[in-house]
Design a protein around this motif. Sequence first.
Motif, PDB file in Angstrom:
ATOM      1  N   TYR A   2      41.057  30.727  84.799  1.00 57.84           N
ATOM      2  CA  TYR A   2      41.998  31.553  85.404  1.00 57.84           C
ATOM      3  C   TYR A   2      41.581  31.272  87.018  1.00 57.84           C
ATOM      4  N   PHE A   3      40.213  31.100  87.291  1.00 55.28           N
ATOM      5  CA  PHE A   3      39.793  30.835  88.596  1.00 55.28           C
ATOM      6  C   PHE A   3      40.440  29.296  89.002  1.00 55.28           C
ATOM      7  N   ASN A   4      40.105  28.384  88.004  1.00 56.40           N
ATOM      8  CA  ASN A   4      40.726  26.998  88.505  1.00 56.40           C
ATOM      9  C   ASN A   4      42.303  26.986  88.576  1.00 56.40           C
ATOM     10  N   LEU A   5      43.073  27.730  87.861  1.00 54.49           N
ATOM     11  CA  LEU A   5      44.481  27.872  88.088  1.00 54.49           C
ATOM     12  C   LEU A   5      44.872  28.507  89.200  1.00 54.49           C
ATOM     13  N   ARG A   6      43.899  29.566  89.545  1.00 58.37           N
ATOM     14  CA  ARG A   6      44.291  30.072  90.704  1.00 58.37           C
ATOM     15  C   ARG A   6      44.140  29.237  92.142  1.00 58.37           C
ATOM     16  N   PHE A   7      43.160  28.332  92.021  1.00 58.97           N
ATOM     17  CA  PHE A   7      42.667  27.519  93.068  1.00 58.97           C
ATOM     18  C   PHE A   7      43.829  26.633  93.199  1.00 58.97           C
ATOM     19  N   GLN A   8      44.374  26.004  91.929  1.00 59.48           N
ATOM     20  CA  GLN A   8      45.401  24.933  91.973  1.00 59.48           C
ATOM     21  C   GLN A   8      46.542  25.336  92.671  1.00 59.48           C
ATOM     22  N   HIS A   9      46.887  26.827  92.199  1.00 60.50           N
ATOM     23  CA  HIS A   9      48.184  27.339  92.566  1.00 60.50           C
ATOM     24  C   HIS A   9      48.094  27.521  94.284  1.00 60.50           C
ATOM     25  N   GLN A  10      46.903  27.767  94.679  1.00 65.93           N
ATOM     26  CA  GLN A  10      46.891  27.896  96.277  1.00 65.93           C
ATOM     27  C   GLN A  10      46.998  26.938  96.935  1.00 65.93           C
ATOM     28  N   THR A  11      46.330  25.487  96.466  1.00 62.88           N
ATOM     29  CA  THR A  11      46.696  24.438  96.872  1.00 62.88           C
ATOM     30  C   THR A  11      47.826  23.611  96.643  1.00 62.88           C
ATOM     31  N   GLY A  12      48.837  24.161  96.057  1.00 63.37           N
ATOM     32  CA  GLY A  12      49.982  23.759  95.603  1.00 63.37           C
ATOM     33  C   GLY A  12      49.883  22.477  94.455  1.00 63.37           C
ATOM     34  N   GLN A  13      48.891  22.411  93.694  1.00 58.21           N
ATOM     35  CA  GLN A  13      48.737  21.506  92.690  1.00 58.21           C
ATOM     36  C   GLN A  13      49.019  21.976  91.126  1.00 58.21           C
ATOM     37  N   LEU A  14      49.575  23.011  91.185  1.00 58.25           N
ATOM     38  CA  LEU A  14      49.588  23.778  89.681  1.00 58.25           C
ATOM     39  C   LEU A  14      51.173  23.523  89.429  1.00 58.25           C
ATOM     40  N   GLU A  15      51.347  22.804  88.165  1.00 61.48           N
ATOM     41  CA  GLU A  15      52.505  22.365  87.688  1.00 61.48           C
ATOM     42  C   GLU A  15      53.327  23.567  86.774  1.00 61.48           C
ATOM     43  N   ASN A  16      52.584  24.227  86.191  1.00 62.47           N
ATOM     44  CA  ASN A  16      53.081  25.143  85.416  1.00 62.47           C
ATOM     45  C   ASN A  16      52.764  26.886  85.886  1.00 62.47           C
ATOM     46  N   PRO A  17      53.265  27.484  86.794  1.00 63.56           N
ATOM     47  CA  PRO A  17      53.006  28.760  87.219  1.00 63.56           C
ATOM     48  C   PRO A  17      52.968  29.793  86.186  1.00 63.56           C
ATOM     49  N   LYS A  18      53.639  29.619  85.122  1.00 62.41           N
ATOM     50  CA  LYS A  18      53.641  30.628  84.020  1.00 62.41           C
ATOM     51  C   LYS A  18      52.344  30.727  83.513  1.00 62.41           C
ATOM     52  N   ARG A  19      51.439  29.632  83.401  1.00 64.68           N
ATOM     53  CA  ARG A  19      50.149  29.622  82.832  1.00 64.68           C
ATOM     54  C   ARG A  19      49.392  30.587  83.263  1.00 64.68           C
ATOM     55  N   LEU A  20      49.485  30.994  84.796  1.00 63.22           N
ATOM     56  CA  LEU A  20      48.541  32.090  85.317  1.00 63.22           C
ATOM     57  C   LEU A  20      48.813  33.382  84.471  1.00 63.22           C
ATOM     58  N   GLY A  21      50.071  33.786  84.247  1.00 62.54           N
ATOM     59  CA  GLY A  21      50.431  35.064  83.525  1.00 62.54           C
ATOM     60  C   GLY A  21      49.689  34.930  82.056  1.00 62.54           C
ATOM     61  N   GLN A  22      49.867  33.779  81.531  1.00 63.31           N
ATOM     62  CA  GLN A  22      49.463  33.436  80.091  1.00 63.31           C
ATOM     63  C   GLN A  22      47.836  33.821  80.110  1.00 63.31           C
ATOM     64  N   VAL A  23      47.066  33.017  80.907  1.00 65.73           N
ATOM     65  CA  VAL A  23      45.930  33.197  81.017  1.00 65.73           C
ATOM     66  C   VAL A  23      45.365  34.765  81.282  1.00 65.73           C
TER      67      VAL A  23
END
Length: 65
Positions: A25-46
């Motif tokens: 989850y921490f890694n996904l949040r980091f990717q989201h903040q840097t604009g590298q997250l391809e699937n934002p729904k994954r944040l909610g799932q995790v």
Amino acid sequence: MDAKEIRELSGDELNKRLQDTIEAYFNLRFQHQTGQLENPKRLGQVRRDIARLRTIKSERELNIR
């Protein structure tokens, strides 16, 4: 991750899975903040997986079920 699947884990496996999921989850949040997250729904799932793991862990600590 299904609640039935989580309940079948041992205590050590549950703690390990919780720790791994929090790190993911921490890694996904980091990717989201840097604009590298391809699937934002994954944040909610995790986030929901973390909640399930913590709920089952607290059920075991309180001897519920």
